[in-house]
Design a protein around this motif. Structure first.
Motif, PDB file in Angstrom:
ATOM      1  N   GLY A 137       0.810  -1.208   0.000  1.00 53.76           N
ATOM      2  CA  GLY A 137       0.000   0.000   0.000  1.00 53.76           C
ATOM      3  C   GLY A 137       0.840   1.254   0.000  1.00 53.76           C
ATOM      4  N   THR A 138       1.867   1.282   0.849  1.00 55.51           N
ATOM      5  CA  THR A 138       2.739   2.460   0.905  1.00 55.51           C
ATOM      6  C   THR A 138       3.490   2.644  -0.408  1.00 55.51           C
ATOM      7  N   GLY A 139       4.077   1.555  -0.905  1.00 53.82           N
ATOM      8  CA  GLY A 139       4.807   1.655  -2.169  1.00 53.82           C
ATOM      9  C   GLY A 139       3.919   2.068  -3.324  1.00 53.82           C
ATOM     10  N   GLY A 140       2.700   1.518  -3.379  1.00 52.59           N
ATOM     11  CA  GLY A 140       1.795   1.872  -4.467  1.00 52.59           C
ATOM     12  C   GLY A 140       1.397   3.326  -4.436  1.00 52.59           C
ATOM     13  N   LEU A 141       1.065   3.860  -3.258  1.00 56.62           N
ATOM     14  CA  LEU A 141       0.656   5.262  -3.158  1.00 56.62           C
ATOM     15  C   LEU A 141       1.811   6.208  -3.484  1.00 56.62           C
ATOM     16  N   ILE A 142       3.012   5.893  -2.998  1.00 52.51           N
ATOM     17  CA  ILE A 142       4.165   6.762  -3.269  1.00 52.51           C
ATOM     18  C   ILE A 142       4.517   6.749  -4.752  1.00 52.51           C
ATOM     19  N   LEU A 143       4.538   5.569  -5.360  1.00 51.69           N
ATOM     20  CA  LEU A 143       4.851   5.498  -6.791  1.00 51.69           C
ATOM     21  C   LEU A 143       3.777   6.192  -7.634  1.00 51.69           C
ATOM     22  N   LEU A 144       2.520   6.028  -7.251  1.00 56.28           N
ATOM     23  CA  LEU A 144       1.457   6.700  -7.990  1.00 56.28           C
ATOM     24  C   LEU A 144       1.612   8.212  -7.890  1.00 56.28           C
ATOM     25  N   GLY A 145       1.854   8.708  -6.674  1.00 57.93           N
ATOM     26  CA  GLY A 145       2.046  10.142  -6.509  1.00 57.93           C
ATOM     27  C   GLY A 145       3.258  10.650  -7.266  1.00 57.93           C
ATOM     28  N   HIS A 146       4.371   9.922  -7.190  1.00 62.48           N
ATOM     29  CA  HIS A 146       5.582  10.315  -7.909  1.00 62.48           C
ATOM     30  C   HIS A 146       5.356  10.307  -9.416  1.00 62.48           C
ATOM     31  N   GLY A 147       4.675   9.285  -9.888  1.00 66.58           N
ATOM     32  CA  GLY A 147       4.429   9.198 -11.330  1.00 66.58           C
ATOM     33  C   GLY A 147       3.543  10.309 -11.842  1.00 66.58           C
ATOM     34  N   LEU A 148       2.545  10.697 -11.054  1.00 69.18           N
ATOM     35  CA  LEU A 148       1.634  11.747 -11.500  1.00 69.18           C
ATOM     36  C   LEU A 148       2.210  13.139 -11.349  1.00 69.18           C
ATOM     37  N   LEU A 149       3.100  13.335 -10.382  1.00 69.92           N
ATOM     38  CA  LEU A 149       3.573  14.686 -10.093  1.00 69.92           C
ATOM     39  C   LEU A 149       4.936  15.005 -10.686  1.00 69.92           C
ATOM     40  N   THR A 150       5.908  14.110 -10.582  1.00 66.01           N
ATOM     41  CA  THR A 150       7.284  14.486 -10.903  1.00 66.01           C
ATOM     42  C   THR A 150       7.980  13.596 -11.913  1.00 66.01           C
ATOM     43  N   ALA A 151       7.534  12.373 -12.119  1.00 72.40           N
ATOM     44  CA  ALA A 151       8.256  11.456 -13.011  1.00 72.40           C
ATOM     45  C   ALA A 151       8.103  11.888 -14.465  1.00 72.40           C
ATOM     46  N   PRO A 152       9.170  11.719 -15.276  1.00 68.36           N
ATOM     47  CA  PRO A 152       9.090  12.130 -16.677  1.00 68.36           C
ATOM     48  C   PRO A 152       8.265  11.204 -17.556  1.00 68.36           C
ATOM     49  N   GLY A 153       8.004   9.997 -17.135  1.00 67.75           N
ATOM     50  CA  GLY A 153       7.252   9.050 -17.944  1.00 67.75           C
ATOM     51  C   GLY A 153       6.160   8.377 -17.152  1.00 67.75           C
ATOM     52  N   PRO A 154       5.362   7.509 -17.801  1.00 69.28           N
ATOM     53  CA  PRO A 154       4.233   6.873 -17.119  1.00 69.28           C
ATOM     54  C   PRO A 154       4.597   5.645 -16.303  1.00 69.28           C
ATOM     55  N   ALA A 155       5.843   5.176 -16.367  1.00 72.20           N
ATOM     56  CA  ALA A 155       6.207   3.922 -15.712  1.00 72.20           C
ATOM     57  C   ALA A 155       5.962   3.935 -14.205  1.00 72.20           C
ATOM     58  N   PRO A 156       6.389   4.967 -13.461  1.00 74.08           N
ATOM     59  CA  PRO A 156       6.145   4.933 -12.007  1.00 74.08           C
ATOM     60  C   PRO A 156       4.665   4.902 -11.653  1.00 74.08           C
ATOM     61  N   ALA A 157       3.851   5.679 -12.361  1.00 72.90           N
ATOM     62  CA  ALA A 157       2.414   5.673 -12.072  1.00 72.90           C
ATOM     63  C   ALA A 157       1.812   4.306 -12.370  1.00 72.90           C
ATOM     64  N   ALA A 158       2.224   3.691 -13.485  1.00 75.56           N
ATOM     65  CA  ALA A 158       1.716   2.363 -13.817  1.00 75.56           C
ATOM     66  C   ALA A 158       2.153   1.343 -12.772  1.00 75.56           C
ATOM     67  N   ALA A 159       3.398   1.445 -12.321  1.00 73.48           N
ATOM     68  CA  ALA A 159       3.877   0.534 -11.279  1.00 73.48           C
ATOM     69  C   ALA A 159       3.104   0.744  -9.982  1.00 73.48           C
ATOM     70  N   GLY A 160       2.799   2.002  -9.672  1.00 68.54           N
ATOM     71  CA  GLY A 160       2.017   2.283  -8.474  1.00 68.54           C
ATOM     72  C   GLY A 160       0.634   1.678  -8.537  1.00 68.54           C
ATOM     73  N   LEU A 161      -0.025   1.804  -9.680  1.00 70.39           N
ATOM     74  CA  LEU A 161      -1.355   1.206  -9.842  1.00 70.39           C
ATOM     75  C   LEU A 161      -1.286  -0.320  -9.732  1.00 70.39           C
ATOM     76  N   ALA A 162      -0.220  -0.902 -10.289  1.00 74.51           N
ATOM     77  CA  ALA A 162      -0.067  -2.359 -10.201  1.00 74.51           C
ATOM     78  C   ALA A 162       0.115  -2.802  -8.750  1.00 74.51           C
ATOM     79  N   LEU A 163       0.929  -2.085  -8.003  1.00 72.93           N
ATOM     80  CA  LEU A 163       1.125  -2.428  -6.593  1.00 72.93           C
ATOM     81  C   LEU A 163      -0.173  -2.276  -5.799  1.00 72.93           C
ATOM     82  N   LEU A 164      -0.953  -1.256  -6.106  1.00 71.59           N
ATOM     83  CA  LEU A 164      -2.221  -1.073  -5.409  1.00 71.59           C
ATOM     84  C   LEU A 164      -3.201  -2.194  -5.751  1.00 71.59           C
ATOM     85  N   ALA A 165      -3.157  -2.676  -6.991  1.00 70.36           N
ATOM     86  CA  ALA A 165      -4.007  -3.807  -7.353  1.00 70.36           C
ATOM     87  C   ALA A 165      -3.609  -5.063  -6.582  1.00 70.36           C
TER      88      ALA A 165
END
Length: 738
Positions: free
Chosen positions: A221-249
């Protein structure tokens, strides 16, 4: 009169103190928003490093809230609150004393982790101290408005503190609240009473067992939320957000099969939370996005300073008073009715914001729309908080509080990512491919394009922009074809010209615009700067006027920061501002001498200081052209001792700075003309004929220099054609130095 016991007095003191803690935790998110440019200059940060620093606290806070809520249920609210506040305060002190960027970044992550422990624990303690019923509803209604109050207060304080002192003081403001909460006897007594009150024991404790933390769920849960937030706010590509969604699933699947999950699924399917959590998420997203886009609008389009922008949001403080009002409304009509009413009031504020234009009277927005939105969002959040916590057993108050705070944090993250994309797409469609913070090259002015983007975000649709003075039609699109035989050397370049309101500065600014540049003219007189902008726009060029005094470090820093924030970079800076006072050394007033050096030397130094910092931080560096004079470095003229000494200093400053900066990609040179055909070269009471006769005797060229020659020299040094020239004076004196 019913006597008030010591326990009751202590309980009454708990809510204000816990409320102050909650406000401080939320305010810490935005306390560095305004000082970020100063931090970037001090540590020499790239845009990526700055973005990570800006989001570090929020990423840790939002990502760890569920874990903080579960720890509250397992370890007790007061113990968890105390641990979180100690970490929060210690990290704030470490950040304020940080000697380098890595220390500051680590401190912000740690501070967010402390906040994630403290926030759900504080809310759980509120529910345990106030019994179920009207008293708890009133307390939770007040609590629901505190997050917005904290966000508004943080923005206001950051602007005020940044304008008065160092950015480091911003990090120390919440530390005092954390210390008060840690040392409070009232909280300690309340925590002890709550721990022994009926209904607080966990079911497993009654059975003689000890419930364990769901470690896999916590990590996922912690890893998924942090990766999702990082992917949506600061990451240059969609990979972190996608990884965050996968971890949350995966997290959701694990929680369904775990005997004692971190987040019991029944907490989400509860009817009350199915209503409350989406309302909190959407309202928090709308609040954050409105603050974000209006901050850009006020500073980028309307030209307000950081302090003025903070002051413009003062009406948002109305939300502070919405807590008691919301409590009365909820007590009379119920939390659901209050929530619906709040959403409708907040929605009514959106149409005026959607009609933003560069010439919209912004005081009307401040005095009408913002108070309306603040009242509606405060009422909606208060009602939703009461709904979300209703019927929660004491041993689940921590995770329930964690869910509400998570919705409060995830809402702005997801909302800003989506709405910035909408705004940037609309802005790009109107001619600014760089989006809401990039440069503009299309058929409308930057102000019209970025304002159209903001309006699209607030409206969710598209509309025509009304014609106004800043609109430039396609028939003037000189980026596609030369004008009057000019070579287009500065297409899409961002050029700053100080002293650009009259004379040589106006001619230089106009000629840069003719070669495709977006020109920012700066000076002390708004009327003359406006005349330059009018001249450039009449020819189809792009220009903006910014009032600034080059003698003041704050003005120059704000000028450069605003250019970089709006256009994304600063390619060329022409430091042309200057004054001339003539007179023999023995008779010259001291104030005239100081005035010459304040503008001609100190002003150039300040401009170069902040221009160099901006150019070093951007790919490709940049070019600086200082304006010197043959009087001083090469020629002595009686009566011009102050002017000559100042210009000699400018030439020396240019050569030294050029050596220091060439390896950073910043190229610095000076144009050194003789007297030019401007009013500045006329002595008091002197006519143009008198000047011509005087110059004929003083200079070998025997004539006054033309502004066209001067402008051509400046543009040559700013162009790629002179890339081999560094730290040089390009002398235009007709042989005076021969």
């Amino acid at each position: 009169m019913t006597p008030v016991t010591t326990g009751e007095r202590a309980r009454r003191a708990v809510l204000p103190l816990l409320g102050a803690v909650q406000v401080a935790l939320i305010a810490a998110i935005t306390l560095l928003a305004v000082p970020l440019p100063a931090i970037q200059r001090e540590f020499g940060l790239t845009q990526g490093e700055l973005a990570l620093l800006s989001s570090a606290y929020g990423l840790a806070f939002g990502g760890l809230l569920l874990l903080g809520g579960r720890l509250t249920d397992l370890r007790g609210p007061h113990r968890t609150l105390r641990t979180g506040l100690i970490l929060f305060g210690a990290a704030g002190v470490a950040g304020a004393l940080a000697p380098a960027y890595p220390v500051l970044l680590a401190a912000r992550f740690a501070q967010g982790a402390g906040a994630a422990l403290a926030a759900p624990a504080a809310l759980a303690l509120v529910t345990r101290v106030h019994p179920e019923g009207p008293e708890r509803a009133r307390a939770l209604a007040v609590w629901g408005t505190l997050s917005v109050s904290g966000a508004v207060g943080g923005s206001l304080l950051s602007g005020l503190v940044a304008s008065l002192g160092s950015w480091r003081w911003c990090l120390l403001i919440p530390v005092a609240v954390a210390a008060a909460g840690t040392l409070s006897r009232s909280l300690r007594r309340a925590g002890a009473r709550a721990a022994g009150s009926p209904g607080t024991a966990r079911p497993d404790a009654a059975a003689g067992g000890r419930e364990r933390l769901d470690l896999p769920g916590a990590l996922l849960g912690t890893g998924g939320l942090i990766l999702l937030g990082h992917g949506l706010l600061t990451a240059p590509g969609p990979a972190p957000a996608a990884a965050g969604l996968a971890l949350l699933a995966v997290f959701a699947a694990v929680e369904l099969r775990t005997a004692r999950p971190l987040l019991p699924p029944r907490m989400l399917v509860d009817r009350a939370r199915r209503v409350a959590l989406p309302v909190i998420l959407l309202t928090a997203a709308a609040s954050a996005a409105t603050m974000f886009f209006l901050s850009l609008y006020f500073q980028q389009v309307r030209g307000l300073s950081a302090a003025q922008t903070s002051a413009a949001f003062l009406p948002n403080l109305l939300v502070v008073g919405m807590g008691p009002v919301a409590a009365r409304v909820i007590g009379r009509f119920g939390p659901r009715a209050a929530t619906v009413a709040g959403l409708l009031i907040a929605a009514a504020a959106m149409p005026p914001l959607a009609r933003l234009a560069p010439d919209t009277p912004w005081p009307a927005i401040v005095l009408t729309t913002l108070p309306l939105f603040a009242a509606g969002s405060g009422l909606a959040l208060a009602g939703a908080t009461v709904i979300g916590m209703s019927g929660t057993p004491p041993h689940r108050a921590g995770i329930a509080g964690g869910l509400i705070n998570t919705a409060m944090e995830v809402g702005p993250t997801v909302g800003l990512a989506v709405l910035v994309a909408i705004a940037s797409a609309r802005t790009a469609a109107l001619g600014c491919p760089g989006g809401v913070t990039g440069g503009c090259t299309g058929a409308v002015s930057p102000a019209a394009a970025v304002t159209g983007g903001y309006g699209a975000r607030l409206r969710g649709g598209r509309r025509r922009l009304p014609p106004h003075r800043g609109v430039r039609r396609h028939r003037h699109a000189h980026r596609h074809a030369p004008q009057g035989g000019l070579i287009m050397r500065f297409t899409d370049k961002i050029v700053l010209v100080t002293g650009g309101g009259t004379g040589a500065g106006r001619v230089v600014a106009r000629d840069f615009a003719r070669e495709g540049a977006t020109v920012i003219v700066a000076g002390r007189t708004a009327e003359t700067l406006g005349g330059t902008v009018t001249t450039i726009e009449a020819e189809g060029g792009r220009a903006e006027a910014i009032t600034a005094d080059v003698r003041r470090a704050g003005d120059v820093a704000a000028l450069v920061d605003r250019i970089v924030a709006r256009y994304g970079r600063l390619d060329v800076a022409v430091n042309n501002a200057g004054v001339l006072f003539a007179g023999p050394v023995a008779e010259m007033p001291e104030e005239d001498w100081r005035a010459v050096f304040d503008t001609n030397v100190h002003g150039v130094f300040l401009c170069m200081k902040y221009e160099i910092a901006a150019m070093r931080a951007q790919p490709g560096g940049g070019t600086i052209v200082n304006v010197s004079s043959v009087v001083g470095p090469y020629l002595r003229v009686a009566g011009l001792a102050a002017y000559g000494a100042a210009k000699a200093a400018v030439s020396a400053l240019t050569r030294t700075a050029a050596l220091e900066c060439i390896r950073d990609g910043v190229r610095i040179n000076a144009v050194t003309p003789g007297p030019l055909d401007t009013p500045m070269s006329l002595r008091p009471g002197e006519t143009e004929a008198d000047r011509a006769a005087r110059v004929k005797g003083e200079l070998p060229a025997g004539r006054v220099g033309s502004l066209a020659e001067f402008s051509a020299a400046v543009r040559f040094l700013a162009s790629e054609e002179s890339a081999f020239t560094v730290g040089q004076d390009l002398v235009l004196d007709g042989g005076a130095t021969a």
